[in-house]
Design an enzyme around this catalytic site. Structure first.
Site, PDB file in Angstrom:
ATOM      1  N   CYS A 288      24.015  34.029 -26.905  1.00 37.28           N
ATOM      2  CA  CYS A 288      24.941  33.944 -25.615  1.00 37.28           C
ATOM      3  C   CYS A 288      26.502  33.731 -25.933  1.00 37.28           C
ATOM      4  O   CYS A 288      26.710  33.008 -26.870  1.00 37.28           O
ATOM      5  CB  CYS A 288      24.441  32.738 -24.924  1.00 37.28           C
ATOM      6  SG  CYS A 288      25.433  32.718 -23.160  1.00 37.28           S
TER       7      CYS A 288
ATOM      8  N   CYS B 137      20.229  30.291 -18.116  1.00 35.15           N
ATOM      9  CA  CYS B 137      21.704  30.545 -18.090  1.00 35.15           C
ATOM     10  C   CYS B 137      22.022  31.836 -17.250  1.00 35.15           C
ATOM     11  O   CYS B 137      21.369  32.929 -17.419  1.00 35.15           O
ATOM     12  CB  CYS B 137      22.117  30.858 -19.571  1.00 35.15           C
ATOM     13  SG  CYS B 137      24.094  31.444 -19.833  1.00 35.15           S
TER      14      CYS B 137
ATOM     15  N   CYS C 225      23.496  34.927 -20.030  1.00 35.09           N
ATOM     16  CA  CYS C 225      22.927  35.882 -21.047  1.00 35.09           C
ATOM     17  C   CYS C 225      21.247  36.037 -20.541  1.00 35.09           C
ATOM     18  O   CYS C 225      20.494  36.703 -21.159  1.00 35.09           O
ATOM     19  CB  CYS C 225      22.589  34.967 -22.414  1.00 35.09           C
ATOM     20  SG  CYS C 225      21.860  33.458 -22.042  1.00 35.09           S
TER      21      CYS C 225
ATOM     22  N   CYS D 272       1.917  46.623 -41.365  1.00 33.98           N
ATOM     23  CA  CYS D 272       2.557  46.167 -42.750  1.00 33.98           C
ATOM     24  C   CYS D 272       2.813  44.769 -42.910  1.00 33.98           C
ATOM     25  O   CYS D 272       3.326  44.483 -43.838  1.00 33.98           O
ATOM     26  CB  CYS D 272       3.355  47.319 -43.096  1.00 33.98           C
ATOM     27  SG  CYS D 272       4.952  47.263 -41.927  1.00 33.98           S
TER      28      CYS D 272
END
Ligand SMILES: [Zn+2]
Length: 364
Positions: free
Chosen positions: A43, A70, A73, A320
């Site tokens: 953010c 928020c 963000c 993997c």
């Protein structure tokens, strides 16, 4: 195998928010006691004091503790999702893929052309216009392949002249309209996950690539698969990509422990053998490089196994991330060590909560 932590240490997390480290996206959320708001690690808002922050592994936990999302963000949106301010534009591109966009058109929608350009450059490593162009070419190639003639394809796809259409095809697909009919383009799209967006690429003969789309790597990944498969890469959708997106989503909902996707493995026989053995490591379990080498009846090849493991092009699907060092330590992972930790932890938690015990694979 060492215990795997759900979250990095507080010091690591605080450092990440001070540095606005986007690689920590999806790993944790930070909440600020004094404001009652929680944020993503990256953010851009003012960095809170250390004594005022609290960390959560999921946005749900932050909300459960009484924090609000928020507005800067947007921590409730999937990491890497198309931002709200672009929704309208994407819808219009979808409704009319052949439309040409000028800066003035963007401004009429209330968008800043500079901001739009920057977003496409960051997310796709191409300009907004190049994005529109590859999409349009992708649709045109589809029409040619389904039997439509060159002239109606060209004009139906928004090209103003036949020569312009031929030039674009040659530039983007490296083909004439006739050969483009036989070409098997690779389509690419982004798939959103709690660990950030993944880049998927594939076509009629299967999935070619699935990797975390860390921005700086995107251009290289495109080049790599285009070279490997000798085919043009076009932004667009394809049934194999839809299937992949569905199965990845189920994996992240804890509803899927293995995948049923056609993979274009195209590797050396040694690489392919290693990848097949990776597929056999059960969900929620790990194996070491040495164990894999032994399973390949080639006990001295641990190092080569490590390299083939690193060359795997199908993150999560060919697991993997389930390969660790013989002493149980996690080791490198192309998608970032924190993602490897997260995935192993997720699978382990999920194996326990469903009571499912995967079958062990051969003698250790
Ligand atoms: Zn924020």
């Amino acid at each position: 195998m060492n215990a795997i932590m759900t979250l990095p240490t507080e010091a690591q997390m605080y450092k990440a928010i001070v540095q606005r480290d986007a690689r920590m996206e999806g790993v944790f959320f930070v909440a600020v006691k004094t404001t009652g708001i929680f944020c993503r690690p990256g953010c851009k808002a003012k960095t809170p004091k250390r004594e005022n922050v609290e960390f959560f592994a999921t946005s749900a936990e932050a909300q459960a503790a009484g924090y609000r999302a928020c507005r800067r963000c947007h921590p409730l949106e999937l990491s890497g999702a198309t931002p709200v301010w672009l929704n309208d534009l994407f819808q219009r591109i979808k409704d009319d893929p052949n439309r040409r966009w000028t800066n003035g058109d963007l401004e009429l929608l209330g968008l800043s052309p500079t901001r739009v350009r920057r977003w496409f450059q960051e997310q796709y490593q191409m300009t907004f216009h190049a994005y529109l162009r590859t999409q349009r070419i992708g649709l045109a190639v589809d029409r040619l392949r389904s039997g439509e003639d060159v002239t109606s394809t060209a004009f139906g796809s928004g090209f103003e002249s036949l020569s312009g259409f031929r030039d674009s095809l040659r530039k983007w697909v490296g083909e004439t309209p006739t050969s483009a009919k036989q070409t098997e383009p690779i389509f690419t799209t982004r798939i959103l996950t709690p660990l950030g967006p993944m880049l998927a690429a594939g076509g009629d003969s299967g999935l070619c690539l699935l990797e975390f789309a860390d921005r700086k790597m995107l251009a290289k990944q495109f080049q790599r698969i285009s070279r490997l498969f000798q085919q043009p890469i076009l932004v667009g959708s394809h049934e194999i990509l839809n299937q992949t997106a569905r199965q990845i989503q189920q994996y992240f909902q804890g509803e899927r422990t293995s995948f049923t996707l056609t993979l274009r493995m195209d590797g050396t026989s040694f690489q392919t053998a290693v990848w097949q053995h990776l597929l056999a490591i059960p969900y929620g379990q790990t194996a070491s490089y040495r164990q894999l080498a032994e399973r390949l009846k080639n006990p001295t090849a641990a190092r080569a196994v490590g390299r083939a493991n690193g060359d795997n092009r199908f993150a999560i699907v060919v697991p993997c991330h389930r390969v660790v060092r013989s002493d149980g330590h996690l080791c490198g992972y192309a998608g970032g060590l924190w993602r490897k930790k997260w995935l192993l932890n997720w699978e382990r938690q999920h194996t326990n909560s469903t009571g499912q015990i995967p079958l062990p694979l051969g003698p250790p």
